[in-house]
Design a protein around this motif. Sequence first.
Motif, short mmCIF file in Angstrom:
data_model
loop_
_atom_site.label_atom_id
_atom_site.label_comp_id
_atom_site.label_asym_id
_atom_site.label_seq_id
_atom_site.Cartn_x
_atom_site.Cartn_y
_atom_site.Cartn_z
N THR A 134 10.38 15.14 47.86
CA THR A 134 11.10 14.05 47.31
C THR A 134 10.97 12.74 48.04
N SER A 135 10.77 12.87 49.24
CA SER A 135 10.84 11.45 50.07
C SER A 135 9.80 10.39 49.60
N LYS A 136 8.35 10.87 49.27
CA LYS A 136 7.30 9.77 49.06
C LYS A 136 7.48 9.13 47.85
N PRO A 137 7.82 9.98 46.79
CA PRO A 137 8.16 9.14 45.41
C PRO A 137 9.18 8.05 45.43
N MET A 138 10.38 8.66 46.35
CA MET A 138 11.37 7.68 46.20
C MET A 138 10.97 6.41 47.32
N VAL A 139 10.41 6.85 48.49
CA VAL A 139 9.89 5.62 49.11
C VAL A 139 8.94 4.65 48.46
N ASP A 140 8.05 5.23 47.50
CA ASP A 140 6.91 4.48 46.72
C ASP A 140 8.11 3.49 45.81
N ALA A 141 8.80 4.13 45.34
CA ALA A 141 9.74 3.28 44.56
C ALA A 141 10.57 2.23 45.22
N CYS A 142 10.97 2.49 46.52
CA CYS A 142 11.64 1.45 47.00
C CYS A 142 10.85 0.29 47.43
N ILE A 143 9.66 0.48 47.89
CA ILE A 143 8.70 -0.64 48.27
C ILE A 143 8.39 -1.29 47.11
N ARG A 144 8.28 -0.60 45.95
CA ARG A 144 7.90 -1.45 44.64
C ARG A 144 9.05 -2.36 44.24
N THR A 145 10.16 -2.00 44.45
CA THR A 145 11.53 -2.61 43.91
C THR A 145 12.25 -3.50 44.85
N GLY A 146 11.63 -3.36 46.26
CA GLY A 146 12.38 -3.99 47.33
C GLY A 146 13.71 -3.55 47.66
N THR A 147 13.82 -2.11 47.63
CA THR A 147 15.21 -1.60 47.69
C THR A 147 15.19 -0.84 49.21
N HIS A 148 16.31 -1.02 49.94
CA HIS A 148 16.47 -0.32 51.12
C HIS A 148 16.49 1.20 51.15
N TYR A 149 15.75 1.99 51.90
CA TYR A 149 15.88 3.22 51.80
C TYR A 149 16.55 4.22 52.96
N LEU A 150 17.28 4.85 52.60
CA LEU A 150 17.97 5.68 53.56
C LEU A 150 17.89 7.28 52.87
N ASP A 151 17.74 8.29 54.03
CA ASP A 151 17.99 9.69 53.62
C ASP A 151 18.70 10.18 54.75
N ILE A 152 18.92 11.71 54.44
CA ILE A 152 19.44 12.49 55.26
C ILE A 152 18.78 13.52 55.93
N THR A 153 17.27 13.41 55.86
CA THR A 153 16.30 14.45 56.38
C THR A 153 16.20 14.57 57.86
N GLY A 154 15.79 15.93 58.07
CA GLY A 154 15.83 16.49 59.43
C GLY A 154 14.27 16.61 59.59
N GLU A 155 13.46 16.55 58.69
CA GLU A 155 12.17 16.95 58.84
C GLU A 155 11.04 15.91 59.46
N ILE A 156 10.45 16.53 60.56
CA ILE A 156 9.59 15.88 61.37
C ILE A 156 8.57 14.95 60.41
N ASP A 157 7.97 15.62 59.64
CA ASP A 157 6.72 15.07 58.80
C ASP A 157 7.15 14.13 57.99
N VAL A 158 8.46 13.90 57.46
CA VAL A 158 8.94 13.07 56.69
C VAL A 158 9.28 11.65 57.59
N PHE A 159 9.68 11.97 58.66
CA PHE A 159 10.09 10.83 59.60
C PHE A 159 8.62 10.07 59.83
N GLU A 160 7.70 10.72 60.09
CA GLU A 160 6.28 10.26 60.70
C GLU A 160 5.74 9.66 59.56
N ALA A 161 5.79 10.37 58.38
CA ALA A 161 5.39 9.65 56.95
C ALA A 161 5.94 8.13 56.85
N CYS A 162 7.34 8.17 56.97
CA CYS A 162 7.95 6.74 57.05
C CYS A 162 7.55 5.77 58.16
#
Length: 351
Positions: free
Chosen positions: A81-109
């Motif tokens: 779920t992170s990538k589509p939300m980050v994509d949308a945040c970058i398109r719309t200029g919205t700050h992105y926060l999440d509660i993940t603990g997943e290494i791959d998600v941190f590295e992707a961000c």
Amino acid sequence: MSDRFMIYGATGYTGKLVARTAKMQGLNPLLAGRNEARLKSIAAQHGFEYQAISLDEPEALDAGLSQVDTVLHIAGPFSQTSKPMVDACIRTGTHYLDITGEIDVFEACAARDEEAKKAGVMLMPGVGFDVVPSDCLAAHMKARMPDARELTLGISGLSNMSHGTAKTGVESIGKGTRIRRDGKIVSAKKTPRREIDFGHGAKASIAVGWGDVSTAWHSTKIPDITVYFESNPQFEQMAKMGRATRWLMSRGFMQRALKKRIEQQPEGPSDAERAEGYAILYGEAVGPNGERVQSRLTTPEGYTLTAMTGLEIVRRVLAGEAKPGYQTPSAVFGPDFIAEFEGCSYQDLNS
């Protein structure tokens, strides 16, 4: 844009807890997620507005985010779920926060740092128990030993898992135990073990691929990082899995079976269990000549703390404290940020 924020994933265990806490704090989020019936019910309980939005509907997602400054993304597993939300945040200029603990998600961000800076957007995954307390502790240890070469983090007192947390653990089975060595994330050939004193004597502890294997390096640049949990039967079972077993457990049909079993368990800890629970984190930094500093950090129960830290970071972002690009909690708010919350305190074990 308004000074409102969105809670996406408000119908899960943690989402409902965060929404309830937001109401108690006088906040007015826009609730969002896929299930309209559940959203309507939760929104009605608190008097919040809601919108049913699927992450695979970019136009609807962009329209929803255009109404807010910040999204607190709580819908896991974040590997999906992170990538589509980050994509949308970058398109719309919205700050992105999440509660993940997943290494791959941190590295992707982190890999999208420049892209986020150009959009004027902050990407800060891990604003809950994963990884605010441990990230602040890592920065605290770096401050105590600026030339540290090794960082050990230990975590004790985790409560019953929510469905989302348990499913994330299931998804990580095939990846083995990940650690950081010489600045790079690697899978350990053999799961590291050691004893850690969380305040009640030495306890057997097992290395896990926790989010700080990623974030603590971004916060401190300490090249060798290992994260341990106090041992329990579940962690022991995971640690003893061989490659063949991990491969089998990572196959689609096994993943589906394991996740179905999770759905049959309680949704997460009760209010009484959360009220009684607490966590103790251990930090140890070792310098180039073997010198060593150690600290402990005590916090409330993990899901309770997630609601506290997540909403406080939302407040600060809405107040203008966001820093564009990929960020970790301690990098923006400092190592003492966690000590500002009720029930959180550091104890330095040597000076």
